[in-house]
Scaffold this motif. Structure first.
Motif, short mmCIF file in Angstrom:
data_model
loop_
_atom_site.label_atom_id
_atom_site.label_comp_id
_atom_site.label_asym_id
_atom_site.label_seq_id
_atom_site.Cartn_x
_atom_site.Cartn_y
_atom_site.Cartn_z
N VAL A 11 53.65 36.40 28.72
CA VAL A 11 52.72 36.21 29.83
C VAL A 11 53.06 37.22 30.92
O VAL A 11 54.13 37.17 31.53
N GLU A 12 52.14 38.12 31.16
CA GLU A 12 52.33 39.22 32.11
C GLU A 12 50.96 39.71 32.56
O GLU A 12 50.05 39.85 31.74
N ASP A 13 50.80 39.98 33.87
CA ASP A 13 49.48 40.41 34.35
C ASP A 13 49.49 41.77 35.02
O ASP A 13 48.48 42.20 35.59
N CYS A 37 47.50 34.93 31.78
CA CYS A 37 47.72 33.66 32.47
C CYS A 37 48.23 32.64 31.47
O CYS A 37 48.07 32.81 30.25
N TRP A 38 48.82 31.54 31.98
CA TRP A 38 49.38 30.56 31.07
C TRP A 38 48.31 29.83 30.27
O TRP A 38 48.51 29.48 29.12
N GLU A 39 47.16 29.60 30.86
CA GLU A 39 46.10 28.90 30.16
C GLU A 39 45.74 29.60 28.86
O GLU A 39 45.59 28.97 27.81
N GLU A 40 45.62 30.94 28.89
CA GLU A 40 45.30 31.70 27.68
C GLU A 40 46.48 31.68 26.70
O GLU A 40 46.30 31.53 25.49
N ALA A 41 47.69 31.82 27.25
CA ALA A 41 48.88 31.83 26.39
C ALA A 41 49.07 30.48 25.71
O ALA A 41 49.44 30.41 24.53
N GLU A 42 48.82 29.41 26.43
CA GLU A 42 48.98 28.07 25.86
C GLU A 42 48.03 27.86 24.68
O GLU A 42 48.40 27.27 23.66
N ASN A 43 46.80 28.33 24.82
CA ASN A 43 45.84 28.21 23.71
C ASN A 43 46.35 28.93 22.47
O ASN A 43 46.22 28.43 21.34
N ALA A 44 46.93 30.12 22.67
CA ALA A 44 47.47 30.89 21.54
C ALA A 44 48.70 30.21 20.94
O ALA A 44 48.90 30.22 19.72
N LEU A 45 49.51 29.60 21.79
CA LEU A 45 50.71 28.91 21.31
C LEU A 45 50.33 27.72 20.44
O LEU A 45 50.92 27.49 19.37
N LYS A 62 50.01 33.81 36.77
CA LYS A 62 48.95 32.85 37.05
C LYS A 62 48.96 31.71 36.04
O LYS A 62 49.17 31.92 34.86
N TYR A 63 48.69 30.50 36.56
CA TYR A 63 48.52 29.37 35.67
C TYR A 63 47.15 29.45 35.00
O TYR A 63 47.03 29.38 33.78
N ALA A 78 53.99 25.98 32.83
CA ALA A 78 54.32 26.69 31.59
C ALA A 78 55.52 26.06 30.89
O ALA A 78 55.47 25.76 29.69
N LEU A 79 56.61 25.81 31.62
CA LEU A 79 57.82 25.28 30.99
C LEU A 79 57.61 23.84 30.53
O LEU A 79 58.14 23.44 29.49
N SER A 80 56.84 23.08 31.29
CA SER A 80 56.53 21.72 30.86
C SER A 80 55.70 21.72 29.58
O SER A 80 55.96 20.95 28.65
N SER A 81 54.73 22.62 29.51
CA SER A 81 53.88 22.71 28.31
C SER A 81 54.67 23.15 27.09
O SER A 81 54.50 22.61 25.99
#
Length: 354
Positions: A11-13, A37-45, A62-63, A78-81
């Motif tokens: 995650v880097e912008d 952003c974390w929202e996009e990264a979380e979907n990929a994870l 960014k979240y 991010a860390l909670s997710s």
């Protein structure tokens, strides 16, 4: 995705960092896959969990896409997710913070469970973008928790999957080989469940023969779209390949198809001459019992094979040996194709003999 590199969700912008850092990381065997952003990264994870072996977070990120950079909001979410997702999937993916911020800004936001995989490098809880990038990229390959699927591709059988890509056998072949190799390295499958995958061996051989037809190694014909496919006379009414005929041609034996005789030069090394036929016969016999179009002889052979496997407690060793043989065939084919990549010259081995 570069399947020869360890996959890192990142995650880097900062556009400049996104351009530069992956080049540096690749030298350490890492592929950094950026998300802004974390929202996009979380979907990929979540959607491709098995792919990722490590996670790098830029603390001041960014979240959600529309947010402003905010280390507190971003890291808490991010860390909670990550913790929740890894707990649900029963596999820990090590995460690392790579940031340009100060310790005062970040220390209280970084969870202490990172010490499980990263507590031995420094008293710092994160890596500085300015001074610690090389150290982070050096450490990740030793700390990454590579999924078993990725281990199959990257650690146990990298030469096989490289050969599949090199010879253009396609994603379907990669998926089938992963499916056949994975149970050899886990106890999640019973012998009976694994033996039920035997039909995948036949499908892999079909993919090999299709590739050989496209490359002129087996008798082929030009289709309307300009590509080549296996000669119609080498398929049955349903379009299925006559695998036995193809294997005979590869070993230089004459095949009678209707009123035609087809011969070809032997291209198989001696150690592989029986391999194709053996795999075809065993894999084919296993699946014919439930095939309504199978002959009585085929059904009888299938019952014999299944009875044999039941007699040895459905042990997986027969199929394992077949899969290892298939790996050898794939390696041979990739090397052969590299030395015989001219389709027209390949066609001369059998066209003049028809």
């Amino acid at each position: 995705m570069n399947k020869n590199l360890i996959q890192v969700l990142w995650v880097e912008d900062d556009p400049q960092n996104i351009l530069l850092y992956p080049i540096e990381a690749a030298r350490y065997g890492l592929e950094l896959v950026p998300f802004r952003c974390w929202e996009e990264a979380e979907n990929a994870l979540v959607s491709d969990f098995k792919r990722w072996s490590a996670i790098i977070l830029d603390a001041k990120c960014k979240y959600k896409k529309e947010d402003h950079d905010n280390a507190s909001r971003f890291l808490v979410h991010a860390l909670s997710s990550i913790t929740k997702i890894c707990t649900e999937r029963k596999r820990i993916i090590p995460w690392f913070i790579l940031s340009g911020a100060s310790e005062d800004e970040l220390n209280d936001l970084i969870l202490d469970n990172r010490e499980e995989w990263d507590g031995d490098w420094s008293s710092k809880k994160y890596y500085s973008k300015t001074t610690d990038r090389d150290m982070l990229f050096h450490r990740i390959p030793y700390k990454a928790r590579v999924s078993l699927e990725m281990q199959i591709r990257l650690i146990y059988y990298p030469d096989v999957f490289k050969a599949i890509r090199k010879s253009g056998l396609g994603d379907d072949m990669e998926i089938k080989m992963e499916k056949l190799l994975l149970p050899i390295h886990t106890f999640k499958y019973s012998g009976e469940e694994y033996n039920n995958l035997m039909t995948e061996v036949r499908k892999c051989i079909e993919l090999l023969f299709d590739s050989m037809a496209r490359n002129g190694i087996l008798p082929n014909q030009k289709r309307n779209d300009g590509t080549y496919a296996l000669l119609d006379t080498l398929t049955d009414k349903r379009g299925s390949r006559k695998l036995k005929w193809c294997s005979m041609l590869l070993s230089g034996k004459e095949v009678t198809v209707g009123d035609k005789k087809i011969t070809s030069e032997n291209i198989l090394p001696n150690v592989l001459k029986d391999s194709f036929q053996r795999l075809i016969e065993i894999a084919g016999s296993y699946e014919h019992a439930e095939n309504p179009d199978a002959t009585e002889e085929q059904k009888a052979n299938s019952r014999h094979t299944q009875s044999f496997l039941e007699g040895i407690g459905n042990a997986p060793y027969l199929l394992r040996s077949m899969v290892m043989e298939l790996c050898t065939i794939i390696l041979w084919y990739a090397n052969y194709l590299e030395d015989h990549d001219d389709e027209e010259l390949n066609r001369l081995k059998w066209v003049n003999a028809c």
